[in-house]
Design a protein around this motif. Structure first.
Motif, PDB file in Angstrom:
ATOM      1  N   GLN A   1     -27.650  36.184  14.254  1.00  0.00           N
ATOM      2  CA  GLN A   1     -27.392  36.281  15.547  1.00  0.00           C
ATOM      3  C   GLN A   1     -26.399  37.273  15.995  1.00  0.00           C
ATOM      4  N   ILE A   2     -25.291  37.453  15.086  1.00  0.00           N
ATOM      5  CA  ILE A   2     -24.171  38.607  15.322  1.00  0.00           C
ATOM      6  C   ILE A   2     -24.815  39.731  14.992  1.00  0.00           C
ATOM      7  N   LYS A   3     -25.950  39.859  14.013  1.00  0.00           N
ATOM      8  CA  LYS A   3     -26.239  41.205  13.729  1.00  0.00           C
ATOM      9  C   LYS A   3     -27.174  41.610  14.824  1.00  0.00           C
ATOM     10  N   ASP A   4     -28.029  40.503  15.549  1.00  0.00           N
ATOM     11  CA  ASP A   4     -28.872  41.104  16.454  1.00  0.00           C
ATOM     12  C   ASP A   4     -27.988  41.451  17.762  1.00  0.00           C
ATOM     13  N   GLN A   5     -26.875  40.972  17.890  1.00  0.00           N
ATOM     14  CA  GLN A   5     -25.914  41.307  19.258  1.00  0.00           C
ATOM     15  C   GLN A   5     -25.171  42.608  19.164  1.00  0.00           C
ATOM     16  N   MET A   6     -25.271  42.871  17.740  1.00  0.00           N
ATOM     17  CA  MET A   6     -24.322  44.322  17.339  1.00  0.00           C
ATOM     18  C   MET A   6     -24.576  45.385  18.259  1.00  0.00           C
ATOM     19  N   PRO A   7     -25.651  45.728  18.578  1.00  0.00           N
ATOM     20  CA  PRO A   7     -26.127  46.880  19.805  1.00  0.00           C
ATOM     21  C   PRO A   7     -25.433  46.692  20.959  1.00  0.00           C
ATOM     22  N   THR A   8     -25.710  45.433  21.516  1.00  0.00           N
ATOM     23  CA  THR A   8     -25.073  45.273  22.896  1.00  0.00           C
ATOM     24  C   THR A   8     -23.460  45.156  22.867  1.00  0.00           C
ATOM     25  N   LEU A   9     -22.888  44.584  21.720  1.00  0.00           N
ATOM     26  CA  LEU A   9     -21.399  44.859  21.539  1.00  0.00           C
ATOM     27  C   LEU A   9     -20.980  46.098  21.245  1.00  0.00           C
ATOM     28  N   ILE A  10     -21.569  46.870  20.391  1.00  0.00           N
ATOM     29  CA  ILE A  10     -21.332  48.339  20.533  1.00  0.00           C
ATOM     30  C   ILE A  10     -21.264  49.157  21.576  1.00  0.00           C
ATOM     31  N   MET A  11     -22.387  48.768  22.453  1.00  0.00           N
ATOM     32  CA  MET A  11     -22.419  49.506  23.792  1.00  0.00           C
ATOM     33  C   MET A  11     -21.389  49.061  24.760  1.00  0.00           C
ATOM     34  N   GLY A  12     -21.062  47.770  24.822  1.00  0.00           N
ATOM     35  CA  GLY A  12     -19.921  47.225  25.663  1.00  0.00           C
ATOM     36  C   GLY A  12     -18.667  47.933  25.339  1.00  0.00           C
TER      37      GLY A  12
END
Length: 207
Positions: free
Chosen positions: A3-14
């Motif tokens: 789940q963390i891996k899936d959200q990495m793009p969103t976290l990086i963009m944020g």
């Protein structure tokens, strides 16, 4: 972990948006934005990037720490969040950087071409955004994390078109003249039939 891996793009963009907003707030980008002639939007850039960045990080962390459900919050906010943030990042980059650069390049090439490419081809941020979306879709494809957000954006786009139409009254249309209304109707209907014909030619579904 997945789940963390899936959200990495969103976290990086944020995180990138937050960094940009904080750097812009210090005034370090002032020479760049002055060169691009978008310095009047610097306050808006700071506000937008900080707000969207915080929402992206908060939403990404929530998605990473809980399983996706079927609530309205999940369907309309949390699941499409990655795609919506990606679209906003692209929109801000095009509006504040790509369009001003296009104007500068167009002015520089005017002595060679004999015309301003920006004005003749009407390469404003709307057209550049459409072109960027077409290039992304037909090269790398829509990223997996952004799929639901892109679907959500289609709905928002339709609502935006309807709201844009609601700005005009019959009195304003009358001022345009029958000839202008005829031209608009001709090009709109012509585009519809052209797209349907091309879709049939390339064996694509009508939708």
């Amino acid at each position: 972990m997945s789940q963390i891996k899936d959200q990495m793009p969103t976290l990086i963009m944020g995180g990138s948006l937050l960094m940009y907003g904080l750097i812009a707030k210090t005034g370090a980008l002032l020479p760049v934005v002055k060169y691009l002639q978008v310095h009047k939007t610097l306050d808006l850039q700071v506000t937008m990037t900080l707000i969207v960045g915080c929402i992206a990080i908060l939403g990404g962390l929530v998605n990473a720490t809980r399983k996706s459900g079927t609530t309205k919050l999940d369907i309309f906010v949390l699941r499409p969040l990655g795609g919506i943030v990606l679209i906003l990042v692209m929109a801000m980059a095009i509006r504040w950087y790509a369009e001003p650069l296009m104007k500068i390049v167009s002015t520089a090439l005017q002595p060679v071409l004999g015309f301003k490419m920006y004005k003749v081809l009407n390469l404003n941020y709307v057209v550049l955004g459409i072109l960027a979306g077409v290039v992304l879709t037909n090269t790398w494809g829509i990223p997996k994390f952004a799929g639901e957000g892109v679907k959500c954006a289609r709905f928002v786009l339709k609502m935006g078109v309807i709201m844009l139409g609601a700005r005009y009254s019959f009195a304003e249309l009358a001022k345009l003249g029958a000839y202008s209304v005829f031209l608009v109707g001709f090009f709109v209907l012509g585009t519809v039939f052209l797209v349907l014909w091309l879709g049939n030619l390339f064996k694509q579904p009508k939708s």
